[in-house]
Design an enzyme around this catalytic site. Structure first.
Site, PDB file in Angstrom:
ATOM      1  N   SER A  80     -48.029 -79.915  -6.911  1.00 23.92           N
ATOM      2  CA  SER A  80     -48.912 -80.052  -8.088  1.00 23.92           C
ATOM      3  C   SER A  80     -49.526 -78.740  -8.548  1.00 23.92           C
ATOM      4  CB  SER A  80     -50.009 -81.097  -7.831  1.00 23.92           C
ATOM      5  OG  SER A  80     -49.424 -82.367  -7.605  1.00 23.92           O
ATOM      6  N   LYS A  94     -35.393 -80.038  -9.694  1.00 19.65           N
ATOM      7  CA  LYS A  94     -35.010 -81.326  -9.070  1.00 19.65           C
ATOM      8  C   LYS A  94     -33.854 -81.971  -9.857  1.00 19.65           C
ATOM      9  CE  LYS A  94     -39.622 -81.635  -7.176  1.00 19.65           C
ATOM     10  NZ  LYS A  94     -40.701 -82.449  -6.635  1.00 19.65           N
ATOM     11  N   GLU A 127     -38.260 -84.049  -0.171  1.00 22.57           N
ATOM     12  CA  GLU A 127     -37.491 -85.171  -0.728  1.00 22.57           C
ATOM     13  C   GLU A 127     -36.150 -85.315  -0.006  1.00 22.57           C
ATOM     14  OE1 GLU A 127     -37.920 -83.906  -4.787  1.00 22.57           O
ATOM     15  OE2 GLU A 127     -40.054 -84.359  -4.652  1.00 22.57           O
TER      16      GLU A 127
HETATM   17  P1  PGA Z   1     -44.559 -80.649  -8.042  1.00 21.04           P
HETATM   18  O1  PGA Z   1     -43.309 -80.446  -7.036  1.00 21.04           O
HETATM   19  O2  PGA Z   1     -44.941 -79.284  -8.533  1.00 21.04           O
HETATM   20  O3  PGA Z   1     -44.036 -81.534  -9.118  1.00 21.04           O
HETATM   21  O4  PGA Z   1     -45.664 -81.270  -7.241  1.00 21.04           O
HETATM   22  C1  PGA Z   1     -43.273 -79.371  -6.145  1.00 21.04           C
HETATM   23  C2  PGA Z   1     -42.022 -79.464  -5.311  1.00 21.04           C
HETATM   24  O5  PGA Z   1     -41.609 -80.568  -4.949  1.00 21.04           O
HETATM   25  O6  PGA Z   1     -41.409 -78.429  -4.973  1.00 21.04           O
END
Ligand code: PGA
Length: 252
Positions: free
Chosen positions: A211, A12, A97
């Protein structure tokens, strides 16, 4: 034929090139599993630095987005050709996102087409926003899958990866129950096989995201039709990311 699991780290908007270099170097040094594939998705500004750190490693590189146009007057955007030239094999498309910021299924389809035309492998993300009954979630997943891949000719299962990420599970520490995951992935596999036939739809890798971490990987990764994971938070630390890779290698 068993599918080679893919463990994908979505960094990200985290880290400068120095951060990326340190993390990639650590991963390259310690990644030893031969029966799985791992890939990292740094911010655009770190792609070339990270690529250099992965030079003699099997770890693949990916980008987090592209624009659908090949080139032109699109200030601030990045094309498929540009990320390919940075050494990317993969590109994440339609992450929740980005969908939250207005990206539609039609835009995801256009980007998927642009990525494949350049020989990139899109990791197309789908997922329901809120917790709901399995049949309701499946209706959403079915329509996102259909519309995000509209008019895309897929003739080989290696050309694309699908990531199922329930939006409510991303970054929250919450994960669906094993039973819900079994149902969701069964539905996705059946849908892909119906659409593209067993030879192609049966060979498209399906990732779970939301997660996923070193603690729950052993519960999630053995579930039928889960062929790896898309990992956010836990991919920013080499040790936790490699623990997930280790779990995946047990079920490959
Ligand atoms: P996360 O994000 O493992 O922090 O939940 C997963 C993703 O958005 O691809």
């Amino acid at each position: 034929m068993a599918l080679t699991p893919l463990i994908a780290g979505n960094w990200k908007m985290n880290g400068t090139p120095d951060f990326g270099a340190a993390l990639a170097t650590e991963l390259a040094k310690n990644f030893t599993y031969k029966n799985i594939e791992i890939s990292v998705f740094p911010p655009f500004t770190s792609l070339t630095t990270v690529k250099a750190c992965l030079e003699n490693s099997p770890i693949a590189l990916g980008a987090q987005n592209i624009h659908e146009a090949a080139k032109g007057a699109h200030t601030g955007e990045i094309s498929a050709e540009m990320v390919k030239a940075c050494g990317c094999k993969y590109v994440i498309l339609g992450h929740s996102e980005r969908r939250e910021a207005g990206e539609t299924d039609a835009a995801v389809a256009a980007k998927t087409c642009a990525a494949m035309a350049e020989g990139l492998v899109p990791v197309v993300c789908i997922g329901e926003k809120a917790k709901m009954e399995p049949h309701q979630a499946q209706a959403i997943l079915g329509s996102q899958l259909r519309d995000s891949l509209k008019n895309i000719a897929i003739t080989d299962g290696d050309q694309i990866v699908i990531a199922y990420e329930p939006v409510w599970a991303i970054g929250t520490g919450l994960v669906p129950t094993t039973e819900d995951l079994e149902q969701a992935f069964d539905f996705l596999r059946v849908t892909l096989v119906k659409t593209y036939g067993e030879g192609v739809g049966g060979q498209i890798r399906l990732l779970y995201g939301g997660s996923l971490n070193a603690e729950n990987a052993d519960e999630i990764l053995p579930i039928p039709h889960i062929n790896g994971g898309l990992i956010g938070g836990a991919s920013l630390n080499a040790e936790s990311f490699l623990s997930i890779a280790k779990a995946a290698s047990k079920y490959a």
